[in-house]
Structure formats: structure tokens, C-alpha cells
Design a protein around this motif. Structure first.
Motif, PDB file in Angstrom:
ATOM      1  N   UNK A 114      91.998  16.052 -18.697  1.00  0.00           N
ATOM      2  CA  UNK A 114      91.018  16.946 -19.321  1.00  0.00           C
ATOM      3  C   UNK A 114      91.177  16.912 -20.845  1.00  0.00           C
ATOM      4  N   UNK A 115      92.432  16.930 -21.297  1.00  0.00           N
ATOM      5  CA  UNK A 115      92.706  16.879 -22.737  1.00  0.00           C
ATOM      6  C   UNK A 115      92.222  15.550 -23.320  1.00  0.00           C
ATOM      7  N   UNK A 116      92.507  14.458 -22.626  1.00  0.00           N
ATOM      8  CA  UNK A 116      92.080  13.133 -23.108  1.00  0.00           C
ATOM      9  C   UNK A 116      90.554  13.035 -23.175  1.00  0.00           C
ATOM     10  N   UNK A 117      89.894  13.609 -22.171  1.00  0.00           N
ATOM     11  CA  UNK A 117      88.430  13.576 -22.160  1.00  0.00           C
ATOM     12  C   UNK A 117      87.863  14.357 -23.344  1.00  0.00           C
ATOM     13  N   UNK A 120      88.273  12.373 -26.427  1.00  0.00           N
ATOM     14  CA  UNK A 120      87.292  11.299 -26.446  1.00  0.00           C
ATOM     15  C   UNK A 120      85.926  11.769 -26.910  1.00  0.00           C
ATOM     16  N   UNK A 121      85.654  13.047 -26.691  1.00  0.00           N
ATOM     17  CA  UNK A 121      84.375  13.617 -27.135  1.00  0.00           C
ATOM     18  C   UNK A 121      84.421  14.050 -28.598  1.00  0.00           C
ATOM     19  N   UNK A 122      85.561  13.837 -29.245  1.00  0.00           N
ATOM     20  CA  UNK A 122      85.673  14.149 -30.666  1.00  0.00           C
ATOM     21  C   UNK A 122      86.135  15.554 -30.981  1.00  0.00           C
ATOM     22  N   UNK A 123      86.766  16.255 -30.020  1.00  0.00           N
ATOM     23  CA  UNK A 123      87.249  17.605 -30.276  1.00  0.00           C
ATOM     24  C   UNK A 123      88.380  17.568 -31.307  1.00  0.00           C
ATOM     25  N   UNK A 124      88.331  18.480 -32.267  1.00  0.00           N
ATOM     26  CA  UNK A 124      89.436  18.639 -33.206  1.00  0.00           C
ATOM     27  C   UNK A 124      90.578  19.375 -32.499  1.00  0.00           C
ATOM     28  N   UNK A 125      91.746  19.400 -33.134  1.00  0.00           N
ATOM     29  CA  UNK A 125      92.900  20.079 -32.523  1.00  0.00           C
ATOM     30  C   UNK A 125      92.610  21.561 -32.282  1.00  0.00           C
ATOM     31  N   UNK A 126      91.976  22.196 -33.274  1.00  0.00           N
ATOM     32  CA  UNK A 126      91.663  23.611 -33.140  1.00  0.00           C
ATOM     33  C   UNK A 126      90.682  23.875 -32.018  1.00  0.00           C
ATOM     34  N   UNK A 128      90.062  21.929 -29.482  1.00  0.00           N
ATOM     35  CA  UNK A 128      90.717  21.560 -28.223  1.00  0.00           C
ATOM     36  C   UNK A 128      91.589  22.712 -27.719  1.00  0.00           C
ATOM     37  N   UNK A 129      92.320  23.335 -28.632  1.00  0.00           N
ATOM     38  CA  UNK A 129      93.187  24.451 -28.247  1.00  0.00           C
ATOM     39  C   UNK A 129      92.382  25.637 -27.740  1.00  0.00           C
ATOM     40  N   UNK A 130      91.332  26.001 -28.483  1.00  0.00           N
ATOM     41  CA  UNK A 130      90.579  27.218 -28.166  1.00  0.00           C
ATOM     42  C   UNK A 130      89.663  27.078 -26.962  1.00  0.00           C
TER      43      UNK A 130
END
Length: 236
Positions: A114-117, A120-126, A128-130
Motif C-alpha cells: 500500500x505504501x509503495x503504491x 508510485x502515485x507521487x505522494x509526499x512523505x507528509x 503518505x503519513x496523514x
């Protein structure tokens, strides 16, 4: 002279005082857990992002947790004084270990695919976390919040040693005067407060995680279909 453990007469005569200490107890608990959660979240995220920091962070919070509550309040009193601030600092220190550990466990349990996907969609760290990691870690975080809250309700009573123990004040006074009704009333209210806060967190968690209800409903339907197939096979 009659000295019952349960007395409505005591509540009629001292209801205002009991309510005042109950409010103090509840506000201290909620404030301590909220502050601890605000501190624990960045610490847990830092430990997750930089694994070499996980051991020191858990080690420090673990040391704070192992200090006896009476000793901790006594150590803080010369620096922070007698009263609410000292109790609050101690309560926050005790709640940190439970919350940091559960948040780390929750973040580590997020499906890597899920994190890798998301990456791949261009999520930033922030983002991705939230939007990915924290929502998926919520069951573990909620478990930590529930444990920290119930534990804090119990620890507030120890604050009586620095003159700010909520319902613990009533317990202590009742023990000094051997007033059974005062001891029993304060004790039962502590238990009721812990139960109410625990149920409130559980209800809020269910509202915040609707997908868990769908998952449980799906599991129940699957079990029901499996039982039906088993009965059909036996009948055949």
C-alpha cells in the motif's frame, strides 16, 4: 455509630465537592493523554523514519514509565511546585511509553504494498503519513489510547501526594477519617470514569474507522455461508 460504605446521604451533603473533584480528575486525565499523544506521535514517526533512534526513544520513555509514581511526583515537586502542573507532567511521562510503542507498532504494520503504491502515485512523505500510514495504523493507536487513558485515570489519584489528586483527595481524606462512604464513592467514580472514557474512545474509533465495520460484517457473512455449506454437506 453507623458507617456504611454506600451512602446517599453523603452524596446529598457533599455532592458539590464530589462533582468538583470528579471534574478535576476527568480534566487531568484528558489533558494528560492529549499532551502525551501530541508528543508521542512525532517521536514515533521519527523512530519509524530513522530506525537507529527507535531504541533510545523507547528506552527513555521506558525509564520514565518504570519510576514509581510517588517517587516521580516527589522528584518533580521541588522544581514544578505543589499542584496541577506537577501531576500533569508526571501523567504525561507515564502515558508516553504506551502511546509511542503502539504508534510505532501500528506504523510498522502498514502493508508495504500500500505504501509503495502511494509513493508510485507521487505522494509526499507528509501526505503518505496523514492519508495512508496513520489511517492504517489507527487500530493500534486506538488500543494505545485506551490503555493510556485507563491507566491515567488510576494514576491521577496518586497526585494526592502533591495536593492535586482529583478523586484521590476524597479517598485519602476518607482513609484518614475512616469514612467508608467517602472512600467507596471516590473509588466507584474512578471506575465509572475509566469505563466511560474507554467506551467513548472505542465509539469514536468505530466512527473514524468505518471500514473495520464492513470488514467485520464481511467476515460474519463468510462464516455464515461456511456454516450453511457445512449443514448442506451433512444433510446430503
Amino acid at each position: 455509630m453507623d458507617n456504611p460504605w454506600l451512602s446517599l446521604d453523603y452524596l446529598r451533603r457533599s455532592g458539590g465537592e464530589v462533582w468538583e473533584h470528579l471534574v478535576i480528575h476527568a480534566s487531568l486525565t484528558l489533558q494528560a493523554v492529549a499532551i502525551a499523544a501530541l508528543i508521542a506521535l512525532p517521536l514515533a514517526v521519527l523512530a519509524r523514519r530513522i530506525p537507529r533512534l527507535a531504541a533510545p526513544i523507547l528506552g527513555v520513555t521506558g525509564v520514565l514509565y518504570t519510576i514509581p509514581s510517588l517517587a516521580l511526583f516527589g522528584l518533580l515537586a521541588p522544581f514544578t511546585g505543589i499542584g496541577r502542573t506537577t501531576v500533569l507532567i508526571g501523567l504525561v511521562a507515564y502515558a508516553l511509553l504506551v502511546l509511542v510503542r503502539n504508534i510505532i507498532v501500528g506504523l510498522e504494520g502498514v502493508d508495504p504494498d500500500v505504501v509503495d503504491a502511494a509513493r508510485g502515485l507521487g505522494y509526499t512523505r507528509g501526505r503518505l503519513l496523514l492519508t495512508v500510514e496513520l489511517p492504517n495504523a489507527l487500530p493500534s493507536i486506538v488500543a494505545g489510547l485506551r490503555l493510556a487513558t485507563v491507566t491515567t485515570v488510576a494514576l491521577v489519584t496518586v497526585g494526592v501526594v502533591v495536593g492535586y489528586g482529583g478523586l484521590g483527595q476524597l479517598m485519602f481524606r476518607g482513609m484518614q477519617s475512616d469514612y467508608h462512604a467517602q472512600i467507596a464513592t471516590a473509588t466507584l467514580l474512578c471506575l465509572a470514569l475509566a469505563l466511560v472514557l474507554d467506551l467513548a474512545i472505542l465509539l469514536a474509533a468505530r466512527l473514524a474507522m468505518p471500514w473495520t465495520r464492513s470488514r467485520r460484517a464481511g467476515a460474519r457473512r463468510a462464516r455464515s455461508r461456511a456454516r450453511s455449506r457445512s449443514r448442506d454437506e451433512v444433510t446430503a
